[in-house]
Design a protein around this motif. Structure first.
Motif, short mmCIF file in Angstrom:
data_model
loop_
_atom_site.label_atom_id
_atom_site.label_comp_id
_atom_site.label_asym_id
_atom_site.label_seq_id
_atom_site.Cartn_x
_atom_site.Cartn_y
_atom_site.Cartn_z
N GLY A 13 4.61 83.72 69.59
CA GLY A 13 5.35 83.20 70.47
C GLY A 13 6.77 82.71 69.68
N SER A 15 10.56 81.18 69.98
CA SER A 15 11.45 80.39 70.64
C SER A 15 12.83 80.33 70.16
N GLY A 17 13.69 79.34 67.18
CA GLY A 17 13.87 78.27 66.40
C GLY A 17 13.30 78.65 64.98
N ASP A 19 10.76 77.56 63.17
CA ASP A 19 9.61 77.53 62.85
C ASP A 19 8.87 78.79 63.29
N SER A 20 9.02 79.10 64.52
CA SER A 20 8.56 80.25 65.18
C SER A 20 9.12 81.47 64.02
N MET A 39 9.31 83.69 75.58
CA MET A 39 9.20 83.52 76.98
C MET A 39 10.40 82.67 77.62
N GLY A 128 4.50 78.41 66.08
CA GLY A 128 4.94 77.60 64.88
C GLY A 128 4.66 76.14 65.18
N SER A 196 14.77 71.59 68.27
CA SER A 196 14.89 71.34 69.45
C SER A 196 14.30 69.84 69.89
#
Ligand code: ATP
Length: 370
Positions: A13, A15, A17, A19-20, A39, A128, A196
């Motif tokens: 997944g 985003s 950002g 982390d992912s 998504m 993440g 975020s």
């Protein structure tokens, strides 16, 4: 025989950002068959036609190209609206303070999104999140992320065994600065992107203004719970959270100490406030938790009073509690020491050391007797 990494398909997944991005990078480096999916859950196009989701999708595209994995976008706007946002509005309408992130994880990220990934032949979904899953015999345990400051198990408390058996959190064993360092070293496009904040569909927007687009607000009296004196007007009960200090607009009066939201009387549309943060009306000794999810399975909920720790909000150190199962399936949660601003609608999450045991929704706090 278990599959080799290259035969194991993992949908990440993404985003947009850091982390992912690092999650996908690490899995790719470990030789897995990785697919990145963004998504779109909310149409956030503003009055200038700018949509942050489009910018995030663009960041996902760039990162996936950098690490050389296929990527897709899926649209769950309808599912998100029906399963998360409708609940969010309903709770506010009832004067409560919901936690949409907990529901989003259960219904969307590890619901709709996980199902989509499985349709694509995935063995696992990775995110993440700062959390860890470990297999212990036939059980999947949810452990805190090792970066205490970033641990997100609070938001993952509603996941079940089925969901955890398909979940991977590849950065859960890393401190955040290390995640940034990895992103930087790999030259990832998102390495310097700022984290975020806030609820995803509200983003950085003014919360009051956002909510006013969906729910009618009715202003009313703000009354001192101690003296019964009218202190001012509130703009609509839904805009206030128990224990809230900012934005009451009645500073300076009385003893000069700050004012806090002590209670909401929905029936009479009154906001009760109290001066000073030590007043008993701000403190509770227990609560009832409904909608209990026990991660190891409902049949493992202890039948007898059980000591563990709990968090009543995300950014809070663990508090000692005793859980007492009730006949109707709820849990009575008794606090070792009185707790401030226990807020109906928020998640209460239970821990045993590093392990997240599960959680529920806060109902009926029992106030300290004045
Ligand atoms: N729009 C999205 N599409 C796909 N996955 C998402 C999306 N939003 C969040 N996720 C997944 O859920 C994880 C946790 O989301 P959360 O909003 O808490 O973190 P975040 O700050 O967006 O993380 P990141 O640094 O990856 O952006 C993300 O790391 C990502 O794996």
């Amino acid at each position: 025989m278990s599959k080799s990494n290259s035969e194991t398909r993992i949908v990440v997944g993404m985003s947009g950002g850091v982390d992912s991005s690092v999650t996908a990078l690490l899995l790719k480096q470990q030789g897995y068959d990785v697919i990145g999916i963004f998504m779109k859950n909310w149409d956030d196009t503003d009055e200038f036609g700018v949509c942050t989701a489009e910018q995030d999708a663009e960041d996902v595209r760039r990162v996936c190209e950098q690490i050389d994995i296929p990527y897709y976008t899926v649209n769950f706007e309808k599912e998100y609206y029906d399963k998360v946002f409708a609940y969010f509005l309903e709770e506010y309408k009832r004067g409560r303070t919901p936690n949409p992130d907990v529901i989003c994880n259960r219904e969307i990220k590890f619901g709709e999104f996980l199902n989509k990934a499985l349709d694509l032949g995935a063995d696992y979904v990775a995110t993440g999140h700062y959390a860890r899953v470990v297999e212990d015999g036939s059980l999947f345990k949810l452990l805190r992320g090792i970066d205490n400051n970033k641990d997100q198990t609070y938001f993952l408390n509603a996941l079940n065994q089925e969901q955890l058996s398909k979940a991977m959190f590849p950065i859960g064993h890393l401190p955040k600065p290390e995640v940034r360092r990895i992103a930087d070293e790999a030259g990832l496009y998102t390495a310097k992107k700022k984290d975020s904040t806030g609820v995803c569909f509200i983003g950085e927007r003014n919360f009051k203004e956002f909510l006013s687009n969906y729910l009618p607000a009715q202003s009313g009296k703000m009354i001192d719970i101690v003296s019964g004196e009218v202190k001012g007007q509130h703009d609509g009960l839904m805009y206030y959270t128990l224990g809230q200090r900012q934005g009451l607009g009645i500073g300076g009066s009385g003893s000069g100490e700050p004012w806090f939201v002590a209670e909401k009387d929905l029936e009479n549309n009154i906001l009760y406030v109290v001066q000073g943060d030590k007043h008993p009306s701000l403190y509770s000794t227990s609560l009832i938790a409904s909608g209990i999810n026990w991660i190891s399975g409902a049949d493992k909920i202890p039948g007898k009073p059980f000591k563990c720790t709990a968090k009543f909000r995300y950014r809070q150190p663990d508090q000692g509690v005793t859980l007492i199962p009730q006949k109707d399936g709820t849990l009575l949660v008794q606090f070792d020491v009185p707790q401030k601003a226990i807020t109906p609608g928020q998640a209460v999450v239970f821990f045993n050391g590093e392990e997240c045991l599960g959680g529920g929704t806060i109902e009926a706090p029992e106030k300290v007797q004045a």
